[in-house]
Design a protein around this motif. Sequence first.
Motif, PDB file in Angstrom:
ATOM      1  N   ALA A 247      15.669   7.107  -0.192  1.00  0.00           N
ATOM      2  CA  ALA A 247      15.824   8.396  -0.116  1.00  0.00           C
ATOM      3  C   ALA A 247      15.295   9.374   0.815  1.00  0.00           C
ATOM      4  O   ALA A 247      15.815  10.140   1.352  1.00  0.00           O
ATOM      5  CB  ALA A 247      15.505   8.718  -1.811  1.00  0.00           C
ATOM      6  N   GLU A 248      13.816   8.837   0.947  1.00  0.00           N
ATOM      7  CA  GLU A 248      13.112   9.527   1.937  1.00  0.00           C
ATOM      8  C   GLU A 248      13.808   9.491   3.390  1.00  0.00           C
ATOM      9  O   GLU A 248      13.715  10.466   4.024  1.00  0.00           O
ATOM     10  CB  GLU A 248      11.339   8.852   2.039  1.00  0.00           C
ATOM     11  N   ILE A 249      14.084   8.008   3.667  1.00  0.00           N
ATOM     12  CA  ILE A 249      14.847   7.978   4.969  1.00  0.00           C
ATOM     13  C   ILE A 249      16.014   8.935   5.063  1.00  0.00           C
ATOM     14  O   ILE A 249      16.380   9.453   6.081  1.00  0.00           O
ATOM     15  CB  ILE A 249      15.058   6.840   5.352  1.00  0.00           C
ATOM     16  N   ALA A 250      16.886   8.906   3.839  1.00  0.00           N
ATOM     17  CA  ALA A 250      18.192   9.784   3.825  1.00  0.00           C
ATOM     18  C   ALA A 250      17.820  11.247   4.222  1.00  0.00           C
ATOM     19  O   ALA A 250      18.757  11.939   4.628  1.00  0.00           O
ATOM     20  CB  ALA A 250      18.767   9.717   2.486  1.00  0.00           C
ATOM     21  N   VAL A 251      16.838  11.635   3.524  1.00  0.00           N
ATOM     22  CA  VAL A 251      16.711  12.984   3.774  1.00  0.00           C
ATOM     23  C   VAL A 251      15.737  13.403   5.083  1.00  0.00           C
ATOM     24  O   VAL A 251      15.368  14.480   5.607  1.00  0.00           O
ATOM     25  CB  VAL A 251      15.706  13.791   2.639  1.00  0.00           C
ATOM     26  N   GLY A 252      15.630  12.510   5.868  1.00  0.00           N
ATOM     27  CA  GLY A 252      14.675  12.576   7.173  1.00  0.00           C
ATOM     28  C   GLY A 252      13.166  12.769   7.013  1.00  0.00           C
ATOM     29  O   GLY A 252      12.554  13.053   7.846  1.00  0.00           O
ATOM     30  N   LYS A 253      12.697  12.283   6.023  1.00  0.00           N
ATOM     31  CA  LYS A 253      11.322  12.106   5.714  1.00  0.00           C
ATOM     32  C   LYS A 253      10.625  11.108   6.270  1.00  0.00           C
ATOM     33  O   LYS A 253      11.264  10.088   6.590  1.00  0.00           O
ATOM     34  CB  LYS A 253      10.789  12.354   4.356  1.00  0.00           C
ATOM     35  N   GLN A 254       9.394  11.022   6.874  1.00  0.00           N
ATOM     36  CA  GLN A 254       8.530  10.034   7.632  1.00  0.00           C
ATOM     37  C   GLN A 254       7.990   9.080   6.316  1.00  0.00           C
ATOM     38  O   GLN A 254       7.405   9.551   5.533  1.00  0.00           O
ATOM     39  CB  GLN A 254       7.438  10.718   8.449  1.00  0.00           C
ATOM     40  N   VAL A 255       8.480   7.836   6.785  1.00  0.00           N
ATOM     41  CA  VAL A 255       7.817   7.129   5.793  1.00  0.00           C
ATOM     42  C   VAL A 255       6.476   6.225   6.230  1.00  0.00           C
ATOM     43  O   VAL A 255       6.320   5.917   7.438  1.00  0.00           O
ATOM     44  CB  VAL A 255       8.947   5.917   5.298  1.00  0.00           C
ATOM     45  N   ASP A 256       5.517   6.166   5.324  1.00  0.00           N
ATOM     46  CA  ASP A 256       4.266   5.587   5.796  1.00  0.00           C
ATOM     47  C   ASP A 256       4.298   4.330   5.315  1.00  0.00           C
ATOM     48  O   ASP A 256       3.974   3.765   4.269  1.00  0.00           O
ATOM     49  CB  ASP A 256       3.077   6.412   5.081  1.00  0.00           C
ATOM     50  N   TRP A 257       4.744   3.481   6.458  1.00  0.00           N
ATOM     51  CA  TRP A 257       4.928   2.067   5.962  1.00  0.00           C
ATOM     52  C   TRP A 257       3.603   1.287   5.855  1.00  0.00           C
ATOM     53  O   TRP A 257       3.468   0.285   5.003  1.00  0.00           O
ATOM     54  CB  TRP A 257       5.427   1.187   7.436  1.00  0.00           C
ATOM     55  N   SER A 258       2.381   1.688   6.549  1.00  0.00           N
ATOM     56  CA  SER A 258       1.202   1.022   6.225  1.00  0.00           C
ATOM     57  C   SER A 258       0.542   1.403   4.823  1.00  0.00           C
ATOM     58  O   SER A 258       0.169   0.408   4.123  1.00  0.00           O
ATOM     59  CB  SER A 258       0.123   1.671   7.167  1.00  0.00           C
ATOM     60  N   CYS A 259       0.828   2.636   4.349  1.00  0.00           N
ATOM     61  CA  CYS A 259       0.399   2.757   2.975  1.00  0.00           C
ATOM     62  C   CYS A 259       1.392   2.130   1.912  1.00  0.00           C
ATOM     63  O   CYS A 259       0.989   1.654   0.748  1.00  0.00           O
ATOM     64  CB  CYS A 259       0.840   4.162   2.604  1.00  0.00           C
ATOM     65  N   LEU A 260       2.633   1.896   2.399  1.00  0.00           N
ATOM     66  CA  LEU A 260       3.807   1.271   1.512  1.00  0.00           C
ATOM     67  C   LEU A 260       3.199   0.042   1.265  1.00  0.00           C
ATOM     68  O   LEU A 260       3.358  -0.527   0.162  1.00  0.00           O
ATOM     69  CB  LEU A 260       5.096   1.279   2.043  1.00  0.00           C
ATOM     70  N   PHE A 261       3.017  -0.729   2.213  1.00  0.00           N
ATOM     71  CA  PHE A 261       2.803  -2.379   2.028  1.00  0.00           C
ATOM     72  C   PHE A 261       1.054  -2.417   1.482  1.00  0.00           C
ATOM     73  O   PHE A 261       0.685  -3.675   1.046  1.00  0.00           O
ATOM     74  CB  PHE A 261       2.878  -2.881   3.065  1.00  0.00           C
ATOM     75  N   LYS A 262       0.427  -1.505   1.686  1.00  0.00           N
ATOM     76  CA  LYS A 262      -0.713  -1.421   1.264  1.00  0.00           C
ATOM     77  C   LYS A 262      -1.155  -1.042  -0.419  1.00  0.00           C
ATOM     78  O   LYS A 262      -1.873  -1.924  -0.978  1.00  0.00           O
ATOM     79  CB  LYS A 262      -1.837  -0.551   2.266  1.00  0.00           C
ATOM     80  N   TYR A 263      -0.695  -0.130  -0.901  1.00  0.00           N
ATOM     81  CA  TYR A 263      -0.601   0.235  -2.086  1.00  0.00           C
ATOM     82  C   TYR A 263       0.399   0.177  -2.901  1.00  0.00           C
ATOM     83  O   TYR A 263       0.321   0.438  -4.261  1.00  0.00           O
ATOM     84  CB  TYR A 263      -1.085   1.852  -2.156  1.00  0.00           C
ATOM     85  N   TRP A 264       1.801  -0.214  -2.407  1.00  0.00           N
ATOM     86  CA  TRP A 264       2.832  -0.255  -3.229  1.00  0.00           C
ATOM     87  C   TRP A 264       3.014   0.923  -4.216  1.00  0.00           C
ATOM     88  O   TRP A 264       2.985   1.959  -3.845  1.00  0.00           O
ATOM     89  CB  TRP A 264       2.813  -1.423  -4.086  1.00  0.00           C
ATOM     90  N   PHE A 265       3.457   0.734  -5.430  1.00  0.00           N
ATOM     91  CA  PHE A 265       3.863   1.786  -6.399  1.00  0.00           C
ATOM     92  C   PHE A 265       2.466   2.345  -7.009  1.00  0.00           C
ATOM     93  O   PHE A 265       2.849   3.283  -7.554  1.00  0.00           O
ATOM     94  CB  PHE A 265       4.728   1.212  -7.572  1.00  0.00           C
ATOM     95  N   VAL A 266       1.509   1.923  -6.525  1.00  0.00           N
ATOM     96  CA  VAL A 266       0.167   2.358  -7.119  1.00  0.00           C
ATOM     97  C   VAL A 266       0.058   3.900  -6.524  1.00  0.00           C
ATOM     98  O   VAL A 266      -0.511   4.948  -7.266  1.00  0.00           O
ATOM     99  CB  VAL A 266      -1.113   1.530  -6.845  1.00  0.00           C
ATOM    100  N   SER A 267       0.427   4.150  -5.335  1.00  0.00           N
ATOM    101  CA  SER A 267       0.426   5.292  -4.420  1.00  0.00           C
ATOM    102  C   SER A 267       1.340   6.425  -5.146  1.00  0.00           C
ATOM    103  O   SER A 267       2.708   5.768  -4.963  1.00  0.00           O
ATOM    104  CB  SER A 267       0.235   5.177  -3.138  1.00  0.00           C
TER     105      SER A 267
END
Length: 340
Positions: free
Chosen positions: A114-134
């Motif tokens: 959804a973030e990619i679809a609306v043009g938002k920047q995805v923080d990939w480092s945060c994604l793989f570091k904290y997963w759904f906790v963040s």
Amino acid sequence: MILSFVFLVLVWCLPIKGKMVCEQREQSQLLKFIASLLVVIGHQAGFYCSPNELFMSETGVGTLCVSFFLFMSGYGLLYSRVKRQQRLSALWLKKRMIKLVVPALTAMALYVVAEIAVGKQVDWSCLFKYWFVSDTNLRYGWYVSEIIILYVAFFAFYRSCSIKKATLLSCITIGIAICIMVAIKCAIWYVLGLPCFLMGLLLAYHDIETKHFYFHLSQLQIKLLLSFMVFCFFFLKDFEMVQQAVPMLDKWRYALASKFLMNVVFIVVVTYILMRLPVCNAFVNRGGYFYEVYLVQGATLLVCREWITNDWLFVMLGLMCTIIVAKGMSMINNWIVKRI
């Protein structure tokens, strides 16, 4: 005000005689589904729509609904533990973790899309570091983290101790945790539902010990008592309206007391109503995917708000979209869980 009025009507219209919560499974599923929809509407009003005092005051019940989820989790965990009369095993914990984590991961993946679809920047480092906790990776995903911790604590206490001792340890531990979280100024949504989880444990323990539920009061006394509880709920929830009528009330102390007491009173009233609801038919009882409704709302509302500018249209279509996507995600999650 509307919710308080609905509660008052139900208190006086529903029969006095009720059943234990464990006998009202279909009704509790329906209430949890309704609660998940109220959470979505509350988030729409609070974070996506233009400021509207009346709309926000009548839909801002998200913390109450999450507290109801935690209350039912506490009740269900303990009652099912005793009903099966089995010692908790690692397999028990594994099954429940899978049912919590798989939907969170699929919802997180959906939110990234959804973030990619609306043009938002995805923080990939945060994604793989904290997963759904963040919250950055899964909006409103804090609930998943909290319920996982509560499940693990329940497993640790009730696996090694008697029911009575484990329940006492749970009350003491969560009480200490609440004090620490308040002292370090933890986000308040992490704290408000914890007493309600304990209320679920204590009610389940009561039902296990007594095997029935009754009041030593007359029918009129019961209805008057619950009416007083509904009045207390209104007094705590709509504190700004009350304060206008009683200016001498200290605003900040009153507001703080309301936050910590309102959820407890809400659970008492809702539990009374739940124990007296009639049986839901097969068509009505379709809300078993309330967990997915809660999880996918971050993605669906993000996309819908991007495409729909009118607030009222956004509320209606955003809610419908969330329900449809949640149902689809529920089917996918069930397929994954069965294969794991």
